[in-house]
Design a protein around this motif. Structure first.
Motif, short mmCIF file in Angstrom:
data_model
loop_
_atom_site.label_atom_id
_atom_site.label_comp_id
_atom_site.label_asym_id
_atom_site.label_seq_id
_atom_site.Cartn_x
_atom_site.Cartn_y
_atom_site.Cartn_z
N PRO A 156 0.84 -1.24 -0.13
CA PRO A 156 0.12 -0.06 -0.05
C PRO A 156 0.78 1.06 0.15
O PRO A 156 2.24 1.31 0.16
CB PRO A 156 -0.62 -0.12 1.36
N ASP A 157 0.20 2.31 -0.38
CA ASP A 157 0.79 3.77 -0.42
C ASP A 157 1.29 4.14 0.97
O ASP A 157 0.89 5.19 1.39
CB ASP A 157 0.01 4.71 -1.13
N ASP A 158 2.05 3.36 1.71
CA ASP A 158 2.22 3.89 3.14
C ASP A 158 4.08 4.00 3.22
O ASP A 158 4.48 2.94 3.27
CB ASP A 158 1.82 2.97 4.09
N PRO A 159 4.37 5.35 3.44
CA PRO A 159 5.90 5.15 3.21
C PRO A 159 6.72 4.28 4.13
O PRO A 159 7.76 3.55 3.74
CB PRO A 159 6.44 6.74 3.60
N GLU A 160 6.42 4.26 5.45
CA GLU A 160 7.04 3.30 6.42
C GLU A 160 6.76 1.85 5.84
O GLU A 160 7.95 1.06 6.04
CB GLU A 160 6.44 3.52 7.71
N GLN A 161 5.49 1.21 5.52
CA GLN A 161 5.62 -0.09 5.09
C GLN A 161 6.50 -0.29 3.80
O GLN A 161 6.99 -1.33 3.69
CB GLN A 161 4.08 -0.40 4.89
N ILE A 162 6.23 0.71 2.97
CA ILE A 162 7.25 0.54 1.78
C ILE A 162 8.65 0.07 2.02
O ILE A 162 9.34 -0.69 1.57
CB ILE A 162 7.05 1.87 0.67
N GLU A 163 9.13 0.93 2.83
CA GLU A 163 10.47 1.10 3.46
C GLU A 163 10.82 -0.23 4.15
O GLU A 163 11.97 -0.67 3.43
CB GLU A 163 10.65 2.38 4.42
N THR A 164 10.08 -0.73 4.67
CA THR A 164 10.19 -1.99 5.53
C THR A 164 10.39 -2.99 4.67
O THR A 164 11.34 -3.72 4.61
CB THR A 164 9.10 -2.26 6.52
N GLU A 165 9.39 -3.14 3.65
CA GLU A 165 9.12 -4.39 2.68
C GLU A 165 10.30 -4.30 1.87
O GLU A 165 11.07 -5.16 1.36
CB GLU A 165 7.84 -4.14 2.06
N LEU A 166 10.86 -2.97 1.17
CA LEU A 166 11.66 -2.90 0.32
C LEU A 166 13.08 -3.40 1.07
O LEU A 166 13.86 -3.78 0.16
CB LEU A 166 11.80 -1.60 -0.45
N ARG A 167 13.30 -3.15 2.16
CA ARG A 167 14.56 -3.37 2.79
C ARG A 167 14.75 -4.85 2.75
O ARG A 167 15.73 -5.48 2.53
CB ARG A 167 14.71 -2.72 4.21
N GLN A 168 13.64 -5.47 3.24
CA GLN A 168 13.72 -6.88 3.34
C GLN A 168 13.84 -7.67 1.80
O GLN A 168 14.68 -8.28 1.51
CB GLN A 168 12.12 -7.40 3.82
N ILE A 169 13.16 -6.94 0.70
CA ILE A 169 13.42 -7.42 -0.42
C ILE A 169 14.73 -7.44 -1.10
O ILE A 169 15.26 -8.08 -1.86
CB ILE A 169 12.12 -6.86 -1.60
N LEU A 170 15.10 -6.34 -0.97
CA LEU A 170 16.65 -5.88 -1.33
C LEU A 170 17.73 -6.68 -0.57
O LEU A 170 18.95 -6.95 -1.26
CB LEU A 170 17.21 -4.52 -1.08
N SER A 171 17.32 -7.40 0.61
CA SER A 171 18.22 -8.14 1.12
C SER A 171 18.25 -9.76 0.68
O SER A 171 19.34 -10.39 0.82
CB SER A 171 17.95 -8.32 2.72
N SER A 172 17.33 -10.00 -0.43
CA SER A 172 17.23 -11.44 -0.74
C SER A 172 17.04 -11.52 -2.08
O SER A 172 17.44 -12.52 -2.88
CB SER A 172 16.06 -11.99 0.05
#
Lengths: 404, 404
Positions: free
Chosen positions: A223-239
């Motif tokens: 969803p368009d929520d900056p915090e959630q985007i940041e958290t999920e993208l950090r996770q995705i970029l690690s894998s």
């Protein structure tokens, strides 16, 4: 804002080479070969009959002999036989080794067999190795039959199988994550409210990558929520090995993505490209464990997104895999077009191969919507270069077929 | 012996239509759609902003107003907002519903925002629905967006997703068995004796069918023993949907296959085709449970086998699935060629799209061997029609790309 050619060069120059792995031949279709495949012996390995018939010595025929005593049968798959003498013949099957003392094959249609004898008519053209595929005429031991960096199709499977390569060294398959953002998007099986639309970009991009040969694609919606985007993208970029975002990169108030990517350490290469559609397109790289992962953020408009995927992302991923660059396809435009803006124009078009050998592209006019309904009837898009205003009927431009 | 065109017609006319099944959208890539996909609502479902900026009423601007009070924000995914009056503006994001009373969007680059006001310059061209994608302009409820009998690519996935079709009716995937025969053939991982060669036809045909979209392919090898061939073929015919044999159909002493097929109840349609390569090509049908299964017996020579698969088998299987027939591709031949025999000639060729928009095919000359080594460098084959002797440089002929 940079040009299409600058964007293409920045992307391709930044792309390295993915690691390799060894896989079984039966799993190799569509993968990128990363080793040379050499002949393990001469091919054919023996003088090989190319027709069913009889094997004889041509000099006997050419000095007048017409009746040959049949001394046996040479079957494909049996060890080499031998004629009992130069006046004898041996029945022979396609694929069999030519018997010793024989030097040609007479095809069965030209032979009459009667009472253990083969009778030949006058007038046959028989020479050394007529209807024989000579030993080592295709290749010699150690010849390179396949070079690295080709896409493995059925033909390459044929060659690898024939030289006994039951395993092949190929490029690894990258794990690609596609992230869509946008609160207006609901899932496919939901009934949208009137202000909502169904999410189709992620499934479309996933299918396009799959048909371009990338099988490991993961779809994520945030969803368009900056915090959630940041958290999920950090996770995705690690894998993941490559990240493709759809939407959230324009100039809107809720287009947080570029900022968040920067915060997560993705270094931007460019954000705006002088093209239509697809101006707000972002490219960067993320360093992890010594390698640089490509990160693409594509505009959310479905046709823009799809066009940018085809124009930039697929060639970049193919280069990463060390696939050879696709040769450009040129097609003549079937209508006069004009376009006044200082942008490269990508026009969806139907392609037609005419009996003259010319390729013509019929552009989809009046397509301003960004929806797929009319684009689905097209075969790809023409790239009309920036800096020109008129594109006359009959002039050829580069055509990019859609992934299919 | 029949002509290429007669063989093609006999095959295609005999082919029915395979059954259908319903599958999940995410599994539908590459399958043949067998239903209409209709719009479940108008698209776009609302007047939709195509740019980030502010929504205003154009008549206010066109009658001189340059300063608009900002009364809120319209985000993509939120219900429709409303301007408080015709002198107000609303910030709006791409994809959002146009607020009530607004009729256009001014892109963000043209707006200065200061103290809760949006300031617009003179000279903007603003009209009804500028930068707005009008409700129902792409389609209305009930419009047919996809017709049956198309191959599902990423574009079709996009449309199906956008109208909420999470399941699609498609053609079933046929279970195809490929049988190779020939005692001279050993498996890929064996070291062949000098009179033997490795078996590559089955893997090659399997890979070619897989890249043409047929995923359920089973490979079987049977030695040149009539009883064993009969037993195994009987078993295979009782369970598969299509049978393709490679080898054993020529005029050799050990070519038992046609006789055994007849004995098992496969009714022959033709055996010889006036073509090179691939003259000994057999086609028949086997009736089981009210449907007729296609049975192809292709020559054992690898290039003949591969050529016949591409020319006859793939189009037949595609028709069975109700795929649309591929449009012919025409390419100009890049060298004068002559061929005197009363046969259609299939010449492997490299293809080149020239900047003029012409497609040229460079034929592989001197390829008589039937081996894949030089064929692997080609992109497909030209079909040079029977009944002519000379094929001059620059004349266009039909070109068949290899499966890839």
């Amino acid at each position: 804002m940079i040009t299409v050619q600058e964007a293409e060069k920045l992307i391709l120059d930044s792309i390295g080479s993915i690691e390799t792995e060894e896989i079984a031949l039966e799993k190799a279709l569509g993968r990128c070969l990363r080793e040379s495949v050499l002949a393990d012996r001469s091919l054919p390995p023996f003088d090989r009959a190319t027709m069913d018939g009889i094997a004889i010595n041509s000099s006997s025929y050419n000095t007048g002999l017409r009746k040959f005593k049949i001394c046996g049968t040479a079957a494909a798959g049996s060890p080499q036989e031998a004629l009992s003498d130069l006046k004898s013949a041996m029945e022979i099957m396609t694929g069999a080794a030519l018997p010793l003392h024989a030097d040609c094959v007479v095809k069965i249609e030209d032979v009459e067999i009667k009472g253990g004898k083969a009778l030949l008519p006058d007038g046959l053209k028989l020479d050394f190795h007529t209807a024989v595929h000579s030993q080592a005429s295709d290749c010699k031991t150690g010849d390179e039959l396949l070079s690295p960096n080709v896409k493995i199709s059925a033909k390459e499977i044929a060659i690898a199988a024939s030289v006994g390569k039951s395993k092949l060294l190929v490029s690894k398959t990258p794990k690609i994550t596609i992230v869509s953002t946008g609160d207006e998007l609901v899932s496919i099986d939901q009934i949208p409210e009137s202000h909502q639309i169904r999410r189709s970009n992620d499934a479309t991009l996933g299918a396009a990558l799959e048909s371009a040969g990338f099988q490991e694609v993961n779809l994520v919606h945030i969803p368009d929520d900056p915090e959630q985007i940041e958290t999920e993208l950090r996770q995705i970029l690690s894998s993941c090995d490559a990240l493709i975002l759809a939407g959230g990169v324009s100039k809107g108030k809720f287009d947080y993505v570029p900022e968040i990517l920067a915060k997560l350490g993705v270094s931007i290469r460019f954000q705006w490209v002088s093209q239509r559609p697809g101006k707000p397109m972002w490219y960067g790289q993320f360093s992890r464990d010594g390698s640089r992962l490509p990160v693409f953020a594509l505009p959310g408009n479905p046709v823009s997104c799809f066009t940018c995927l085809r124009r930039y992302v697929v060639p970049a991923l193919e280069k990463w895999l060390q696939m050879p660059a696709s040769k450009p396809v040129y097609a003549k435009i079937s209508h006069d077009m004009s376009f006044k803006q200082e942008l490269t124009l990508f026009v969806p078009a139907m392609i037609e191969s005419r009996p003259s050998g010319e390729l013509w592209a019929k552009p989809l006019l009046f397509n301003t919507s960004g929806d797929f309904i009319s684009v689905a009837k097209t075969d790809g898009f023409l790239e009309l270069p920036r800096g020109r205003k008129v594109f006359p009927e009959g002039e050829a431009f580069v055509f990019y077929p859609w992934p299919r």
